[in-house]
Scaffold this motif. Structure first.
Motif, PDB file in Angstrom:
ATOM      1  N   ASP A 151       1.175  -1.389   0.477  1.00 43.81           N
ATOM      2  CA  ASP A 151      -0.249  -0.079   0.221  1.00 43.81           C
ATOM      3  C   ASP A 151       0.955   1.306  -0.413  1.00 43.81           C
ATOM      4  O   ASP A 151      -0.159   2.165  -0.810  1.00 43.81           O
ATOM      5  N   ARG A 152       2.043   1.487   0.540  1.00 38.01           N
ATOM      6  CA  ARG A 152       2.942   2.205   0.690  1.00 38.01           C
ATOM      7  C   ARG A 152       3.779   2.290  -0.245  1.00 38.01           C
ATOM      8  O   ARG A 152       3.552   3.643  -0.499  1.00 38.01           O
ATOM      9  N   ARG A 200       1.817   1.343  -4.397  1.00 31.50           N
ATOM     10  CA  ARG A 200      -0.313   2.094  -4.521  1.00 31.50           C
ATOM     11  C   ARG A 200      -0.677   1.786  -6.212  1.00 31.50           C
ATOM     12  O   ARG A 200      -1.266   2.967  -6.059  1.00 31.50           O
ATOM     13  N   CYS A 201      -0.963   0.461  -6.511  1.00 33.41           N
ATOM     14  CA  CYS A 201      -1.750  -0.203  -7.454  1.00 33.41           C
ATOM     15  C   CYS A 201      -2.146  -1.314  -7.230  1.00 33.41           C
ATOM     16  O   CYS A 201      -2.534  -2.118  -8.290  1.00 33.41           O
TER      17      CYS A 201
END
Length: 127
Positions: free
Chosen positions: A25-26, A29-30
């Motif tokens: 997620d960090r 982000r895809c």
């Protein structure tokens, strides 16, 4: 023709390891919520990428991707996706590895081996 030689069809619903999910997620982000292949194909189209090599599972990474998942995606989009089998040379016997690769390449039409349980093939444990 442009080919992406290393794509992982991983969506949020397949990530089982909480630390791995936070990292993705960090940093990435895809992640698609589900059906990562749909997002991958959309991005391939927007980027002018003709083909992508889908990697099978990297065993031990906390992601519930299977070689069957890759097979299903390739079967659904054979003109866009090429399958590569994921194997675990640390936990599997040589006979199990040979059989997994034989089925994936010989029966499913995969083109090679794409993941080795998060180790390099030159690692002594792969002898």
């Amino acid at each position: 023709m442009i080919i992406d030689i290393h794509a992982h069809p991983v969506s949020r619903d397949l990530v089982r390891d909480a630390a791995n999910l936070r990292l993705m997620d960090r940093e990435a982000r895809c992640l698609a919520p589900t059906r990562a292949v749909d997002l991958l194909l959309d991005r391939m189209d927007r980027g002018g990428i003709t083909l992508a090599c889908l990697m099978g599972p990297a065993h031990g990474d906390g992601i519930a991707l299977t070689n069957q998942d890759v097979r299903d995606a390739v079967a659904e989009h054979p003109d866009r996706l090429i399958g590569f089998v994921g194997v675990d040379p640390i936990e599997s016997s040589p006979a199990e590895l040979r059989e997994c690769i034989r089925v994936a390449v010989g029966e499913w039409g995969f083109r090679g081996v794409g993941e080795f349980a998060n180790v390099d093939l030159l690692d002594r444990r792969c002898e």
